[in-house]
Scaffold this active site. Sequence first.
Site, PDB file in Angstrom:
ATOM      1  N   THR A  83     -19.921  18.770   5.599  1.00  9.78           N
ATOM      2  CA  THR A  83     -21.144  18.004   5.919  1.00  9.78           C
ATOM      3  C   THR A  83     -22.398  18.726   5.425  1.00  9.78           C
ATOM      4  O   THR A  83     -23.476  18.148   5.425  1.00  9.78           O
ATOM      5  CB  THR A  83     -21.267  17.812   7.442  1.00  9.78           C
ATOM      6  OG1 THR A  83     -21.407  19.112   8.040  1.00  9.78           O
ATOM      7  CG2 THR A  83     -20.060  17.106   8.021  1.00  9.78           C
ATOM      8  N   ALA A  84     -22.263  19.986   5.047  1.00  7.14           N
ATOM      9  CA  ALA A  84     -23.366  20.880   4.627  1.00  7.14           C
ATOM     10  C   ALA A  84     -24.237  21.317   5.802  1.00  7.14           C
ATOM     11  O   ALA A  84     -25.298  21.912   5.605  1.00  7.14           O
ATOM     12  CB  ALA A  84     -24.228  20.254   3.528  1.00  7.14           C
TER      13      ALA A  84
ATOM     14  N   HIS B 183      -8.705  28.260   4.155  1.00  7.71           N
ATOM     15  CA  HIS B 183      -9.757  28.447   5.167  1.00  7.71           C
ATOM     16  C   HIS B 183      -9.508  29.742   5.960  1.00  7.71           C
ATOM     17  O   HIS B 183     -10.441  30.478   6.277  1.00  7.71           O
ATOM     18  CB  HIS B 183      -9.797  27.237   6.094  1.00  7.71           C
ATOM     19  CG  HIS B 183     -10.758  27.409   7.213  1.00  7.71           C
ATOM     20  ND1 HIS B 183     -12.105  27.576   7.008  1.00  7.71           N
ATOM     21  CD2 HIS B 183     -10.573  27.480   8.551  1.00  7.71           C
ATOM     22  CE1 HIS B 183     -12.706  27.732   8.166  1.00  7.71           C
ATOM     23  NE2 HIS B 183     -11.800  27.680   9.115  1.00  7.71           N
TER      24      HIS B 183
ATOM     25  N   ASP C 128     -19.289  30.584   1.153  1.00 12.53           N
ATOM     26  CA  ASP C 128     -18.440  29.945   2.159  1.00 12.53           C
ATOM     27  C   ASP C 128     -17.200  29.411   1.460  1.00 12.53           C
ATOM     28  O   ASP C 128     -17.173  29.291   0.232  1.00 12.53           O
ATOM     29  CB  ASP C 128     -19.203  28.806   2.852  1.00 12.53           C
ATOM     30  CG  ASP C 128     -18.751  28.610   4.295  1.00 12.53           C
ATOM     31  OD1 ASP C 128     -17.690  29.154   4.672  1.00 12.53           O
ATOM     32  OD2 ASP C 128     -19.444  27.910   5.054  1.00 12.53           O
TER      33      ASP C 128
ATOM     34  N   LYS D  50     -23.324  32.185  14.249  1.00 14.63           N
ATOM     35  CA  LYS D  50     -23.377  30.744  14.518  1.00 14.63           C
ATOM     36  C   LYS D  50     -22.454  30.372  15.674  1.00 14.63           C
ATOM     37  O   LYS D  50     -21.343  30.884  15.761  1.00 14.63           O
ATOM     38  CB  LYS D  50     -22.922  30.008  13.247  1.00 14.63           C
ATOM     39  CG  LYS D  50     -22.782  28.513  13.381  1.00 14.63           C
ATOM     40  CD  LYS D  50     -22.082  27.912  12.158  1.00 14.63           C
ATOM     41  CE  LYS D  50     -20.569  28.028  12.228  1.00 14.63           C
ATOM     42  NZ  LYS D  50     -19.877  27.193  11.237  1.00 14.63           N
TER      43      LYS D  50
ATOM     44  N   GLY E 200       0.794  -1.230   0.000  1.00 14.23           N
ATOM     45  CA  GLY E 200       0.000   0.000   0.000  1.00 14.23           C
ATOM     46  C   GLY E 200       0.820   1.271   0.000  1.00 14.23           C
ATOM     47  O   GLY E 200       0.293   2.362  -0.221  1.00 14.23           O
ATOM     48  N   GLU E 201       2.139   1.179   0.269  1.00 16.02           N
ATOM     49  CA  GLU E 201       2.975   2.386   0.218  1.00 16.02           C
ATOM     50  C   GLU E 201       3.005   2.916  -1.218  1.00 16.02           C
ATOM     51  O   GLU E 201       2.848   2.148  -2.169  1.00 16.02           O
ATOM     52  CB  GLU E 201       4.400   2.057   0.694  1.00 16.02           C
ATOM     53  CG  GLU E 201       4.461   1.752   2.178  1.00 16.02           C
ATOM     54  CD  GLU E 201       5.874   1.360   2.640  1.00 16.02           C
ATOM     55  OE1 GLU E 201       6.774   1.258   1.784  1.00 16.02           O
ATOM     56  OE2 GLU E 201       6.037   1.150   3.853  1.00 16.02           O
TER      57      GLU E 201
ATOM     58  N   ARG F 231      -8.559  23.637   8.663  1.00 18.52           N
ATOM     59  CA  ARG F 231      -9.400  24.087   9.779  1.00 18.52           C
ATOM     60  C   ARG F 231      -8.719  23.880  11.127  1.00 18.52           C
ATOM     61  O   ARG F 231      -9.149  24.426  12.126  1.00 18.52           O
ATOM     62  CB  ARG F 231     -10.766  23.373   9.720  1.00 18.52           C
ATOM     63  CG  ARG F 231     -11.656  23.979   8.639  1.00 18.52           C
ATOM     64  CD  ARG F 231     -12.935  23.210   8.446  1.00 18.52           C
ATOM     65  NE  ARG F 231     -12.714  21.941   7.768  1.00 18.52           N
ATOM     66  CZ  ARG F 231     -13.685  21.070   7.465  1.00 18.52           C
ATOM     67  NH1 ARG F 231     -14.916  21.346   7.791  1.00 18.52           N
ATOM     68  NH2 ARG F 231     -13.402  19.951   6.831  1.00 18.52           N
TER      69      ARG F 231
HETATM   70  C1  R5P Z   1     -16.226  26.999   8.898  1.00 18.26           C
HETATM   71  O1  R5P Z   1     -15.520  27.701   9.583  1.00 18.26           O
HETATM   72  C2  R5P Z   1     -16.059  26.852   7.426  1.00 18.26           C
HETATM   73  O2  R5P Z   1     -15.865  28.098   6.792  1.00 18.26           O
HETATM   74  C3  R5P Z   1     -17.253  26.152   6.811  1.00 18.26           C
HETATM   75  O3  R5P Z   1     -18.402  26.923   7.065  1.00 18.26           O
HETATM   76  C4  R5P Z   1     -17.435  24.786   7.383  1.00 18.26           C
HETATM   77  O4  R5P Z   1     -16.205  24.132   7.481  1.00 18.26           O
HETATM   78  C5  R5P Z   1     -18.366  23.991   6.521  1.00 18.26           C
HETATM   79  O5  R5P Z   1     -18.470  22.719   7.077  1.00 18.26           O
HETATM   80  P1  R5P Z   1     -19.839  21.930   7.102  1.00 18.26           P
HETATM   81  O6  R5P Z   1     -20.344  21.873   5.676  1.00 18.26           O
HETATM   82  O7  R5P Z   1     -19.469  20.581   7.641  1.00 18.26           O
HETATM   83  O8  R5P Z   1     -20.787  22.643   7.996  1.00 18.26           O
END
Ligand code: R5P
Length: 314
Positions: free
Chosen positions: A226-227, A133, A221, A195, A41-42, A99
């Site tokens: 994950t949205a 980010h 964004d 948020k 797998g390397e 992040r």
């Molecule tokens: C947060 O600080 C980022 O800018 C995005 O809003 C976030 O990472 C999006 O992640 P998810 O779609 O999981 O909420």
Amino acid sequence: MMPRDKMQVFAGRASTELAEKVCAKLSIPLGKAEIRPFPDGEIDLKVIDDVRGSDVFIIQSTSAPADSHLMELLIFIDCLKRASVERITAVIPYFGYARQDRKAEGRVPITAKLVANLITTAGADRVLTIDLHAAQIQGFFDIPVDHLFSSPVMIEYIKHLRIPKLIVVAPDVGGVKLARAYAKHLAADLAIVDKRRIGPRQTEAMQIIGDIKGKNILMVDDMISTATTISNAAEIMRSKGAKNIYVCATHAVLTEGSLQKLQKARFNEVVLSDTIYHNPKTLTDQIRILSVSGMLAEAIRRIHYSESVSSLFI
Ligand code: R5P
């Protein structure tokens, strides 16, 4: 210093399609390399083209699986360095682990800094990336970083939609700077969803700063993972009288279940870029992918010819 007459572009397996588009725009062939796994797998890698004395660009997003894509990038850089190239630019359209850019609590790593160290130690001379980010991550590198934004590509598309009564919304306080830039270029107002984050996979949208009643929304964004962030924001905005909701996000991280979440949130359109590759067949009609290949090709050309890259920024 030797002249860098020769420019060559290679691709890691995370970014082959994007690199092919970049090369087509630069009218050069994509550099040839063989990447395959050893039996255990390397990663085994061999550059086929002669690269001695070249100005080399290796395009690889450190998207999922982040660890093997990162390792592949490091091995590629090491390989090129040992093949006596003149200069290596790591082109990282999506910089993963971004992040984890600070100690938000005790006893946690700053993995974005670790990744920056690894890329530099492997032998990269420069980095070219898109929509980090947090812009401060540039400072994690002690080599030059050119930081591009996907916004010119996104804004051109949004303008052509001619959405009336448009307001740009940042889905969290961290996204205000990006949203403000969009609002300025679209001559639209700005609102913010305040948020509070309650865990790595769970967020909670709290309240809206700004008047969105009766307005069409463009939420912007840096990524959709994950949205959850934008879905929660959409829910609150609808409860406050928002009409249509469009989304622009650079990096389509799109973890499992996110597409269903986007559909459930009834976004009119979710505009993403191709910094992370997805097979179009796995995506829904709600999603539109715009290519950043043109801006990457232009940035690579300018870096090679030592021209200003900052005029690509807006
Ligand atoms: C947060 O600080 C980022 O800018 C995005 O809003 C976030 O990472 C999006 O992640 P998810 O779609 O999981 O909420």
